[in-house]
Design a protein around this motif. Structure first.
Motif, PDB file in Angstrom:
ATOM      1  N   THR A 423       0.690  -1.166   0.029  1.00  0.00           N
ATOM      2  CA  THR A 423       0.033  -0.136  -0.070  1.00  0.00           C
ATOM      3  C   THR A 423       0.940   1.098  -0.038  1.00  0.00           C
ATOM      4  OG1 THR A 423      -0.187  -0.357   2.467  1.00  0.00           O
ATOM      5  CG2 THR A 423      -1.807  -1.237   0.995  1.00  0.00           C
ATOM      6  N   ASN A 426       0.442   3.421  -2.857  1.00  0.00           N
ATOM      7  CA  ASN A 426      -0.639   4.406  -2.819  1.00  0.00           C
ATOM      8  C   ASN A 426      -0.917   4.822  -1.370  1.00  0.00           C
ATOM      9  OD1 ASN A 426      -3.169   5.920  -3.583  1.00  0.00           O
ATOM     10  ND2 ASN A 426      -4.354   4.048  -3.230  1.00  0.00           N
ATOM     11  N   TYR A 429      -4.400   6.345   0.407  1.00  0.00           N
ATOM     12  CA  TYR A 429      -5.661   5.699   0.327  1.00  0.00           C
ATOM     13  C   TYR A 429      -6.551   5.882   1.423  1.00  0.00           C
ATOM     14  CZ  TYR A 429      -4.387   1.919   3.301  1.00  0.00           C
ATOM     15  OH  TYR A 429      -3.673   1.138   4.450  1.00  0.00           O
TER      16      TYR A 429
END
Length: 514
Positions: A423, A426, A429
């Protein structure tokens, strides 16, 4: 002061600049190194990064931290005009510019060589950068998390299937390391069994690891088979659309991870953008003394080393008569190049590069490896120790050595840190999911302006001197732009004007008309 421009900050580029700082006298030359990345990656450790055995940041060497006397430019070299001794520098942000030089050293390295196979460009990943190694590691860990929530079936099999294309040293090392990583994860996932994981290596030739003897390569095949890994020899990949790897044998392997290690090629951006001579395989033609040119002709002021160059192998052991593209040659060529360049600046004679290959060593997972030097072959734990010992010492700078050795020491007692950080690609998020946003406008409010245009403002001068209508009377013909409020505006203005004056005499009321 002569200007030395180094194109590329990999093995050869970093070591050239590092040794130039040592050999050059103060004020003897100005050194500049240009690379899109601000660090050099020690690529032999990439398989261990992909397996979670070494922290990713510990296998890269910061250029600015270790090159104190060198000017570092984080950008690409997109053109070399050696006839005028200028290079085009293209940064990620800003306009390109022309950099002049007196001596140029081309060490731009190599990139993954692929073929126009459907689906490979869209679904596969290479193993030439630290970012790729980290992505491979996180993909395996994340897929285990996802597969643990699924019942047995095609989707779970796809998540737990890994395909590696290429049976050279890089392919075998990352293949074996990933197999070892997957086996170490199973105790933490009681929902999954060893039989649920599938590892396939595809090799177009009839053998793997051509750098070692046939007997040694056969031992590696047997060792991989014992650990549940499949090697497909004399097999080619014909397609990889949507992650379905199609083989020349007709077999189809659905997978979520395709690692491409089937060869490298000289950096095409630098080679095609220069006017330096190039040989048939797309590398810069280089002499044995590491100057660009042929044995009969020298391109003055131009040097090359590493994977981007075609350096003659004077030992007679090279493929096609040239040094093979590996770290062993790149580092040693760079060290000699720095000495030869300084020698030329001082009107001395440069020396020719000659180095007999010390052998090949590969790690095949924790406590397992293979080593080949001439007729001497080591296998298993001893070869694994030789692998870590050699590369641990070859890692540039003691600061980096201690970081890598520290990772090995901690993992010996604490085991791998098997946490996926996928993750991080990104990072916003969570913020985006819960961030407050403006409410959309109401439908009727947004439709109102379209239904009727707003009334224009009234100029006070246009109503000065107009008489207000008598109470009880209506305006004769109000204008189109007048609204009820606007119609009262003249009366209000007149009333305000009347209040500021002296009281007037009362007049007789007007007679009503019949």
């Amino acid at each position: 002061m002569p200007k030395i421009l180094i194109v590329g900050g990999g093995y050869a580029g970093f070591y050239t600049a590092w040794k130039l700082e040592k050999h050059l006298r103060k004020g003897e030359a100005e050194v500049t190194i240009v690379d899109p990345l601000p660090y050099m990656t020690y690529q032999p450790f990439l398989p261990e990064v992909a397996a979670g055995e070494i922290e990713a940041r510990h296998v890269v060497v910061g250029l600015r931290r270790h090159l104190k006397k060198t000017r570092v430019i984080t950008a690409k070299v997109t053109g070399i005009d050696h006839a005028h001794k200028t290079a085009t520098i293209t940064p990620e942000v800003g306009e390109p510019w022309q950099e002049s030089y007196d001596q140029i050293v081309v060490t731009a390295g190599a990139v993954s060589r692929t073929f126009p196979i459907p689906g490979i460009a869209e679904n596969a990943i290479g193993l030439k950068t630290i970012e790729e190694a980290v992505a491979i590691r996180d993909r395996i860990l994340t897929n285990f998390d996802r597969a643990a929530n699924l019942p047995p079936g095609p989707e779970r099999d796809r998540l737990l299937t890994v395909v590696v294309v290429g049976g050279g040293f890089a392919g075998i090392e990352v293949f074996a390391e990933m197999r070892a990583l997957a086996s170490s994860l199973l105790p933490d996932y009681p929902q999954l069994r060893f039989e649920d994981t599938h590892f396939h290596l595809i090799e177009a030739m009839s053998r793997i690891m051509p750098e070692v003897s046939l007997k040694t390569s056969e031992w590696v095949l047997k060792d991989l088979a014992k650990r549940g890994a499949y090697v497909h020899l004399d097999t080619q990949v014909t397609g990889a659309i949507d992650g379905n790897v199609e083989l020349s044998t007709g077999e189809v392997l659905p997978t979520d991870l395709i690692v491409w290690t089937a060869g490298v090629m000289a950096n095409p951006t630098v080679v095609r953008g220069s006017d330096l001579p190039v040989e048939e395989r797309g590398r810069i033609r280089t002499r044995a003394d590491l100057r660009v040119g042929t044995p009969d002709e020298i391109v003055e002021g131009a040097w090359a080393a590493g994977d981007v160059s075609a350096v003659p192998d004077l030992t007679g052991k090279g493929v096609g008569g040239y040094c093979v593209p590996n770290a062993q040659h790149a580092v040693r060529q760079a060290k000699l190049l720095a000495k030869n360049l300084v020698a030329v600046l001082r009107d001395e004679v440069p020396r020719e590069y000659i180095h007999k290959n010390l052998g090949a060593v590969a790690g095949l997972g924790l406590y397992n490896g293979v080593f080949q030097s001439g007729k001497i072959a080591l296998k298993g734990f001893i070869a694994w120790c030789a692998h870590r010992g050699y590369h641990g010492l070859a890692m540039p700078s003691w600061e980096r050595k201690w970081r890598v050795i520290g990772d090995w020491w901690h993992n010996f007692w604490l085991h791998r840190d098997n946490v996926s950080l996928q993750t991080v690609q990104n990072p916003r998020y969570v913020f985006e999911e819960f961030a407050a946003r403006p409410r959309p406008a109401a439908p009727e409010a947004s439709a109102a302006p379209a239904a009727a245009a707003p009334a224009p403002a009234i100029d006070p001068k246009s109503v000065v001197g107009e008489a207000a209508p008598v109470a009880g009377e209506k305006a004769d013909k109000p204008t189109d732009a007048a609204t009820p409020a606007a119609a009262d505006a003249p009366a209000a203005a007149a009333s305000a004007k009347t209040e500021t004056k002296a009281p007037a005499k009362k007049k007789a009321p007007a007679k009503a008309k019949a």
